[in-house]
Design a protein around this motif. Structure first.
Motif, short mmCIF file in Angstrom:
data_model
loop_
_atom_site.label_atom_id
_atom_site.label_comp_id
_atom_site.label_asym_id
_atom_site.label_seq_id
_atom_site.Cartn_x
_atom_site.Cartn_y
_atom_site.Cartn_z
N ALA A 1 28.46 69.75 1.50
CA ALA A 1 27.83 69.57 2.80
C ALA A 1 26.46 70.24 2.81
O ALA A 1 26.19 71.15 2.02
CB ALA A 1 28.70 70.15 3.92
N GLU B 1 21.31 61.78 2.09
CA GLU B 1 20.48 62.86 2.60
C GLU B 1 18.99 62.54 2.52
O GLU B 1 18.19 62.96 3.35
CB GLU B 1 20.77 64.15 1.83
CG GLU B 1 20.03 65.37 2.35
CD GLU B 1 20.42 66.65 1.63
OE1 GLU B 1 19.79 67.69 1.90
OE2 GLU B 1 21.35 66.61 0.79
N ASN C 1 29.71 61.53 6.38
CA ASN C 1 29.56 60.29 5.63
C ASN C 1 30.40 59.16 6.20
O ASN C 1 31.22 58.56 5.49
CB ASN C 1 29.92 60.50 4.16
CG ASN C 1 29.59 59.29 3.31
OD1 ASN C 1 28.59 58.62 3.53
ND2 ASN C 1 30.42 59.00 2.32
N VAL D 1 21.14 68.83 11.79
CA VAL D 1 22.13 67.84 11.37
C VAL D 1 23.05 68.50 10.36
O VAL D 1 22.60 68.99 9.32
CB VAL D 1 21.48 66.59 10.75
CG1 VAL D 1 22.55 65.67 10.17
CG2 VAL D 1 20.65 65.84 11.79
N PRO E 1 26.94 64.44 1.81
CA PRO E 1 25.63 63.89 2.17
C PRO E 1 25.07 62.88 1.16
O PRO E 1 24.06 63.13 0.49
CB PRO E 1 24.76 65.15 2.24
CG PRO E 1 25.36 66.08 1.23
CD PRO E 1 26.85 65.83 1.30
N GLU F 1 16.28 70.84 4.20
CA GLU F 1 17.62 71.36 3.95
C GLU F 1 17.57 72.88 4.04
O GLU F 1 16.85 73.54 3.29
CB GLU F 1 18.11 70.93 2.58
CG GLU F 1 19.55 71.36 2.29
CD GLU F 1 20.02 70.97 0.90
OE1 GLU F 1 20.59 69.87 0.76
OE2 GLU F 1 19.79 71.77 -0.04
N PHE G 1 17.09 61.46 5.59
CA PHE G 1 16.64 62.51 6.50
C PHE G 1 15.42 63.24 5.93
O PHE G 1 14.46 63.52 6.66
CB PHE G 1 17.77 63.51 6.75
CG PHE G 1 18.90 62.95 7.56
CD1 PHE G 1 18.87 63.01 8.94
CD2 PHE G 1 19.99 62.37 6.94
CE1 PHE G 1 19.91 62.50 9.70
CE2 PHE G 1 21.04 61.85 7.69
CZ PHE G 1 21.00 61.91 9.07
N LEU H 1 27.78 64.68 10.93
CA LEU H 1 28.10 63.43 10.24
C LEU H 1 28.94 63.76 9.01
O LEU H 1 28.56 64.63 8.21
CB LEU H 1 26.82 62.71 9.79
CG LEU H 1 25.84 62.26 10.87
CD1 LEU H 1 24.44 62.10 10.28
CD2 LEU H 1 26.30 60.95 11.48
N TYR I 1 25.63 67.62 7.74
CA TYR I 1 25.93 66.40 7.01
C TYR I 1 26.92 66.71 5.88
O TYR I 1 26.54 67.28 4.86
CB TYR I 1 24.63 65.82 6.46
CG TYR I 1 24.70 64.41 5.91
CD1 TYR I 1 25.88 63.67 5.92
CD2 TYR I 1 23.56 63.80 5.37
CE1 TYR I 1 25.93 62.39 5.41
CE2 TYR I 1 23.59 62.52 4.86
CZ TYR I 1 24.78 61.82 4.88
OH TYR I 1 24.83 60.53 4.37
N MET J 1 23.75 54.11 8.25
CA MET J 1 23.13 55.43 8.25
C MET J 1 21.63 55.34 8.47
O MET J 1 21.03 56.18 9.16
CB MET J 1 23.43 56.16 6.95
CG MET J 1 22.97 57.62 6.95
SD MET J 1 23.78 58.61 8.23
CE MET J 1 25.37 58.88 7.49
#
Length: 230
Positions: free
Chosen positions: A216, A194, A159, A186, A191, A204, A197, A157, A188, A166
């Protein structure tokens, strides 16, 4: 044609960020497009889609992730060529092409712009000439209503949406892993959401930020966590 595209992109980034970053990025663009043999550079507004009656209120404009950042992110992922890579908001297919270059043989893209999907298919066809074992599918679809395939275990992804869409995408991901428990990654870029998620149990495992704007993260949801939730 390419020269005009590069010049337009250079001035777009320069005016919106700064010209030092623009110069760095345009060098990456020229090198990356030549390396992969594709055409994905651009900063396309969504006005044409709006004129066709397509709701673009929750979408962001097309702007591809920098090649350098994208390549850095792939180096942080497990060396598992059997993973199913999916790009939600795939644009012209840059991330999918780099995924193919990195050994991914099952690749899916989703975008609500048929024009972008056509561009992505053309670029992926070029990659398939280099990697015949690679299979791909690009769907013109609304991300809010797209069911994540049961085999997808790596998502990308950049953004592409606001928080409304999202949130729906995160819900769709969680529904997919609830029905088919598995470890899932994922990637991202930029992000902004974030936390959506992290609130679902993602961790992370990698984060990078360069030149203020190039940011990212890679997030991971363990399969064991999914089994406990289901």
């Amino acid at each position: 044609m390419k020269l005009f595209t590069y010049l337009y992109y250079f001035f777009y980034v320069g005016f919106n960020w700064n010209f030092g970053i623009a110069l760095n990025i345009i060098k990456q663009e020229i090198k990356g497009e030549k390396k992969y043999g594709i055409s994905t550079t651009g900063a396309d507004e969504l006005k044409d889609l709006s004129k066709k009656g397509i709701d673009t209120s929750h979408a962001t404009m097309y702007m591809p992730i920098s090649y350098t950042l994208l390549e850095q992110l792939f180096k942080q992922l497990p060396a598992t060529p059997n993973m199913h890579f999916a790009d939600i908001g795939c644009g012209k297919g840059r991330a999918m092409c780099v995924a193919a270059y990195n050994g991914y043989t099952n690749i899916t893209g989703v975008d609500f712009s048929e024009k972008f999907c056509e561009d992505a298919r053309r670029n992926l066809e070029k990659m398939k000439e280099k990697f015949p074992e690679m299979n791909f599918a690009v769907h013109t679809a609304d991300a809010m209503n797209y069911d994540i395939p049961a085999t997808v275990d790596c998502l990308f992804l950049f953004n592409p949406f606001d928080v409304v869409v999202m949130s729906a995408v995160v819900f769709n991901i969680m529904e997919s892993v609830r029905m088919h428990p598995r470890e899932i990654f994922v990637i991202y870029a930029n992000p902004l959401y974030e936390e959506l998620f992290l609130d679902e149990g993602f961790k992370e495992i990698f984060h990078t930020k360069e030149m203020k704007y190039l940011e990212a993260a890679i997030l991971k949801l363990p399969a064991l966590l999914q089994r406990r939730k289901s």
